[in-house]
Design a protein around this motif. Structure first.
Motif, mmCIF file in Angstrom:
data_model
loop_
_atom_site.group_PDB
_atom_site.id
_atom_site.type_symbol
_atom_site.label_atom_id
_atom_site.label_comp_id
_atom_site.label_asym_id
_atom_site.label_seq_id
_atom_site.Cartn_x
_atom_site.Cartn_y
_atom_site.Cartn_z
ATOM 1 N N ILE A 1 -1.708 2.151 8.680
ATOM 2 C CA ILE A 1 -2.394 3.205 7.766
ATOM 3 C C ILE A 1 -3.502 3.167 7.745
ATOM 4 C CG2 ILE A 1 -2.588 3.466 5.017
ATOM 5 C CD1 ILE A 1 0.420 2.841 4.675
ATOM 6 N N LYS A 2 -4.142 1.794 7.694
ATOM 7 C CA LYS A 2 -5.694 1.763 7.895
ATOM 8 C C LYS A 2 -6.211 2.403 9.158
ATOM 9 C CE LYS A 2 -9.710 -1.314 6.931
ATOM 10 N NZ LYS A 2 -10.321 -0.364 8.221
ATOM 11 N N GLY A 3 -5.366 1.929 10.248
ATOM 12 C CA GLY A 3 -6.179 2.301 11.656
ATOM 13 C C GLY A 3 -6.224 3.646 11.865
ATOM 14 N N VAL A 4 -5.025 4.529 11.476
ATOM 15 C CA VAL A 4 -5.008 5.876 11.586
ATOM 16 C C VAL A 4 -5.930 6.651 10.820
ATOM 17 C CG1 VAL A 4 -3.284 7.839 11.051
ATOM 18 C CG2 VAL A 4 -2.406 5.937 12.343
ATOM 19 N N ALA B 1 9.479 5.102 0.619
ATOM 20 C CA ALA B 1 9.009 3.679 -0.042
ATOM 21 C C ALA B 1 7.665 3.841 -0.402
ATOM 22 C CB ALA B 1 9.531 2.461 0.574
ATOM 23 N N THR B 2 7.070 3.375 -1.075
ATOM 24 C CA THR B 2 5.554 3.075 -1.356
ATOM 25 C C THR B 2 4.713 2.391 -0.396
ATOM 26 O OG1 THR B 2 5.635 1.547 -3.068
ATOM 27 C CG2 THR B 2 5.554 3.715 -3.986
ATOM 28 N N PRO C 1 -1.829 1.246 1.431
ATOM 29 C CA PRO C 1 -0.635 1.826 0.897
ATOM 30 C C PRO C 1 -0.820 2.389 -0.411
ATOM 31 C CG PRO C 1 -0.264 -0.072 1.981
ATOM 32 C CD PRO C 1 -1.967 0.346 2.085
ATOM 33 N N VAL C 2 -0.110 3.336 -1.075
ATOM 34 C CA VAL C 2 -0.263 4.180 -2.080
ATOM 35 C C VAL C 2 -0.387 3.090 -3.536
ATOM 36 C CG1 VAL C 2 2.016 4.412 -2.694
ATOM 37 C CG2 VAL C 2 0.364 6.145 -3.583
ATOM 38 N N GLU C 3 0.291 2.179 -3.426
ATOM 39 C CA GLU C 3 0.318 1.050 -4.646
ATOM 40 C C GLU C 3 -1.141 0.650 -4.710
ATOM 41 O OE1 GLU C 3 3.475 -1.476 -5.036
ATOM 42 O OE2 GLU C 3 4.765 0.213 -5.787
ATOM 43 N N ALA C 4 -1.693 0.284 -3.500
ATOM 44 C CA ALA C 4 -3.208 -0.488 -3.421
ATOM 45 C C ALA C 4 -4.111 0.758 -3.785
ATOM 46 C CB ALA C 4 -3.431 -0.971 -2.241
ATOM 47 N N PHE C 5 -3.751 1.919 -3.271
ATOM 48 C CA PHE C 5 -4.873 2.695 -3.680
ATOM 49 C C PHE C 5 -4.778 3.363 -5.219
ATOM 50 C CE2 PHE C 5 -5.527 7.564 -4.157
ATOM 51 C CZ PHE C 5 -6.694 7.768 -3.540
ATOM 52 N N ARG C 6 -3.825 3.082 -5.832
ATOM 53 C CA ARG C 6 -3.757 3.432 -7.245
ATOM 54 C C ARG C 6 -4.605 2.274 -8.069
ATOM 55 N NH1 ARG C 6 2.631 5.087 -7.393
ATOM 56 N NH2 ARG C 6 2.338 7.308 -6.919
ATOM 57 N N GLU C 7 -4.451 1.119 -7.660
ATOM 58 C CA GLU C 7 -5.325 0.076 -8.139
ATOM 59 C C GLU C 7 -6.668 0.294 -8.137
ATOM 60 O OE1 GLU C 7 -3.725 -3.586 -6.431
ATOM 61 O OE2 GLU C 7 -1.738 -3.091 -7.083
#
Lengths: 66, 66, 66, 66, 66, 66
Positions: free
Chosen positions: D22-25, F48-49, F58-64
């Protein structure tokens, strides 16, 4: 044998930039997951801005709002 | 009610060849899984060769290498 | 180097049937467009019936109607 | 606002590896096309090996051949 | 942050109609699932009728039959 | 004969909510483009998140973060 589909708005990406995306995504899959580049496919789709919506409106209208 | 998406590089597939792909895929789903052809969709996407990467490079560069 | 995605409802397709789909789709691309099977990918997605809609309702409700 | 879909065979990619993809893309799209990461989505699909075909056979059979 | 892809045959949908689709799909996701419209993407693909098959034939041939 | 794919994070959407999405998208295509609901397919994918990234994480880290 990954398959990656990159969708972007059609706003003048050059052949050179597309080649950089293809190389970058493939290298990433080799580095992170040890995938074989020879069986890694990357397909880029350019989407007209009137066909891409965000915030409930086409992307150009969205940009004017923000 | 299957949905099949066939992505190929844009290299001159004719309407007749596309019709053969549509017929062949549909017949296959009928034979193997007893699907109803009337609710079997096949969508063909032709992708410009500069937008399709393999081996970390656009497909035309890949072919020159191999 | 085609990429084919086959979406079907999840209703008990066996590994053997999936292998027949993979073989059939690949053979078709070889026959119709002279594609190289070694660079032909086929990905099958099975979709839960509650996640597939037709006629405005989930597929199981649709079948009860018809 | 790119959307990237990465399909890989399900073979034990960890949450950490997925986060690296995710980070790389995302970084790649920022570097090459100056995209905004906040509106760059990356979705990873893991596909069971029996659902991924290459060379006309499921991927595990393909690997045994080669 | 939903992503919605709408595939239709290319038969003259106007920019206005596309904007209505974008708005309608986004509103629906807000109403049903309380999604944030600012992170809801809708991408419309128009597919040439010769590239869309149903009933084992291209869509125009299908319509002539029915 | 539209085909609509709705991708959402897997966070407890109920069968009832999915049915509302299917109905809403189908009704929209009937209203805006006069499509036939009997040949309108809607496929919902729950992701899956950890498999959905935004902002490079990942989306959960983004929300935090936000």
């Amino acid at each position: 044998m990954p398959f990656v589909n990159v969708k972007i708005t059609r706003e003048g990406a050059t052949s050179q930039q597309k080649a950089e995306l293809i190389k970058g995504v493939t290298d990433l899959l080799v580095q992170v997951l040890d995938k074989n580049p020879a069986t890694t496919f990357v397909v880029i789709d350019e989407v007209a801005t009137e066909d891409w919506g965000v915030g409930g409106v086409p992307v150009e209208a969205f940009r004017e709002q923000t």
